[in-house]
Write a protein that holds these residues in place. Structure first.
Motif, mmCIF file in Angstrom:
data_model
loop_
_atom_site.group_PDB
_atom_site.id
_atom_site.type_symbol
_atom_site.label_atom_id
_atom_site.label_comp_id
_atom_site.label_asym_id
_atom_site.label_seq_id
_atom_site.Cartn_x
_atom_site.Cartn_y
_atom_site.Cartn_z
ATOM 1 N N ARG A 151 0.831 -1.205 0.000
ATOM 2 C CA ARG A 151 0.000 0.000 0.000
ATOM 3 C C ARG A 151 0.866 1.256 0.000
ATOM 4 O O ARG A 151 1.844 1.337 0.726
ATOM 5 N N GLY A 152 0.478 2.205 -0.811
ATOM 6 C CA GLY A 152 1.239 3.447 -0.906
ATOM 7 C C GLY A 152 2.498 3.324 -1.760
ATOM 8 O O GLY A 152 3.332 4.226 -1.801
ATOM 9 N N SER A 154 3.251 3.559 -4.851
ATOM 10 C CA SER A 154 3.544 4.378 -6.037
ATOM 11 C C SER A 154 4.672 5.371 -5.781
ATOM 12 O O SER A 154 5.409 5.725 -6.706
HETATM 13 N N1 ASP Z 1 -3.081 2.603 -5.091
HETATM 14 C C1 ASP Z 1 -2.186 2.008 -4.141
HETATM 15 C C2 ASP Z 1 -2.697 2.232 -2.742
HETATM 16 O O1 ASP Z 1 -3.722 2.843 -2.551
HETATM 17 C C3 ASP Z 1 -0.790 2.498 -4.299
HETATM 18 C C4 ASP Z 1 -0.592 3.947 -3.979
HETATM 19 O O2 ASP Z 1 -1.534 4.701 -3.777
HETATM 20 O O3 ASP Z 1 0.557 4.367 -3.928
HETATM 21 O O4 ASP Z 1 -2.091 1.784 -1.816
#
Ligand code: ASP
Ligand code: MG
Length: 426
Positions: A151-152, A154
């Protein structure tokens, strides 16, 4: 003039209007004479929605298929963003993580990037196009399956691409004006930091500050890539995350504040292994079992053993999402290790105080514990690093604890309240 990598988070591309707004911003960067590579997250809360969908279908979806599903979120954003840029008369080409050359290990759900071979991105940039890359995903070197980075993730895609492309800087666009002394959703009087050392940012990210993905900070530090965290909703200058060494070289870290911020985390749970024999080798057996299940632990506490029984309890914290896996792994070795029972608690929270100046300033912990005491917050576990103190509390005490500590260390701003431009904080 140079090469810039920009990353736009989910709340910055939540709907069609936002996508068009972001497209204009990207075109502005291009018109200013830069080569622009953009990394996008899934629109709004769509990753959460995809996870909800999977759960409705299967309580424990196969990890490979869950990754395949989740990467669809980023693919939607990259395609619509490329369309919006085309509408503005510029060429944009979108690429999946795999096409962009993001090569990972094969651990689904939290794959690590092991190499980036951005040949197609370079080609697009050389042709004068804007390259748009789906964040948070890659392809496994061994299995050739599609993976996600956690998660996160990107942010990590953006920094890894920035490093591989030799970018001048990586801009992380989010829904707040940068890195704050605390989450502005909880502390409206939080202050934006103009700059923060990568070592402090690492501790903040590891302590649950969601503004940057932990691996992204590690990556940026390793490759010396400056990261600028800022809002896609304003033109304000954000926060620069800078290598400590370069801060020193400029001679600008002389007046570093003692405390940089307060972070919190509600995503962890606690497992207690009850009645472990107090003998050499038991901790090793427990944590080998957990490590074999690919689980990252956070805090570990072993109690003093009861004299009568020679047995002790070992507690540790871990991501809530890994509790099931850890319980299963430990149950398998219960007989072999010889402990009495396993307990878990998912109503915990963690509050951390971070600051490089802690190293040379005594009394910081005393002041931290005093602030928590005055707010009536009970402490369940404590851990420290050279530049961080963390405590585990009840989950419902976290907000009060964060506010109390923020105020006790004089971090509240006198001026206006911090703006949260978007996002649901989900
Ligand atoms: N879409 C993915 C998330 O919500 C990756 C990101 O946002 O970085 O975790
Ligand atoms: Mg997201």
């Amino acid at each position: 003039m140079g090469l810039v990598v920009q990353k736009y988070g989910g709340s910055s591309v939540a709907d069609a209007e936002s996508v068009k707004r972001v497209a204009r911003r990207i075109v502005d960067a291009k018109k200013a004479g830069n080569d622009v590579c953009v990394v996008v997250s899934a629109m709004g809360d769509s990753t959460d929605e995809l996870i909800d969908l999977a759960r409705q279908i299967s309580p424990l979806p196969p990890a490979r298929e869950l990754d395949m599903l989740l990467t669809a979120g980023e693919r939607i954003s990259m395609a619509v963003l490329a369309m919006a840029i085309a509408n503005l008369g510029h060429e944009a080409r979108s690429f999946t993580g795999s096409q962009a050359g993001v090569i990972t290990d094969s651990v689904h759900g939290k794959a690590r990037i092991i190499d980036v071979t951005p040949g197609r991105i370079r080609g697009a940039l050389t042709d004068g196009a804007i390259a748009i890359v789906a964040g948070f995903q890659g392809v496994s070197q061994d299995t050739k399956d599609i993976t996600t980075l956690g998660r996160g993730g990107s942010d990590t895609t953006a920094v890894a691409l920035g490093a591989a492309l030799g970018a001048d800087a990586c801009e992380i666009y989010t829904d707040v004006d940068g890195v704050f002394t605390a989450d502005p959703r909880i502390v409206p009087t939080a202050r934006r930091l103009k700059r923060i050392s990568s070592e402090e940012m690492l501790e903040m990210a590891a302590s649950g500050a969601k503004v940057l993905h932990l691996r992204c900070v590690e990556y940026a530090r390793r490759f010396g890539l400056p990261v600028h965290v800022r809002s896609s909703f304003s033109q304000n200058e954000g926060t620069w995350v800078i290598d400590t060494a370069s801060m020193g070289a400029e001679g600008e870290n002389v007046e570093q504040p003692i405390i940089s911020g307060v972070a919190h985390d509600r995503s962890e749970a606690k497992i207690t292994v009850v009645g472990v024999a107090d003998q050499p080798g038991k901790a090793a057996q427990i944590f080998e079992a957990v490590a074999a299940a690919e689980i990252n632990l956070d805090m570990i506490v072993q109690n003093v053993s009861a004299a009568a029984t020679g047995r002790t309890d070992v507690s540790f914290t871990l991501p809530k999402t890994d509790v099931q896996t850890a319980m299963t792994a430990l149950t398998k070795v219960q007989e072999q290790i010889g402990f009495d029972a396993l307990r878990f608690d998912d109503q915990i929270g963690k509050v951390s105080l971070i600051g490089a100046g802690m190293r040379s300033h005594p009394g910081v912990s005393a002041q931290f514990f005093k602030a928590l005491a005055e707010a009536g917050v009970n402490i369940e576990m404590i851990s420290t690093s050279e530049i961080r103190i963390s405590v585990v509390t009840r989950a419902d005490a976290v907000d009060d604890a964060v506010r109390a500590v923020h105020t006790a260390f004089g971090l509240d701003s006198e001026g206006g309240e911090a703006v949260v431009y978007g996002g649901t904080g989900r």
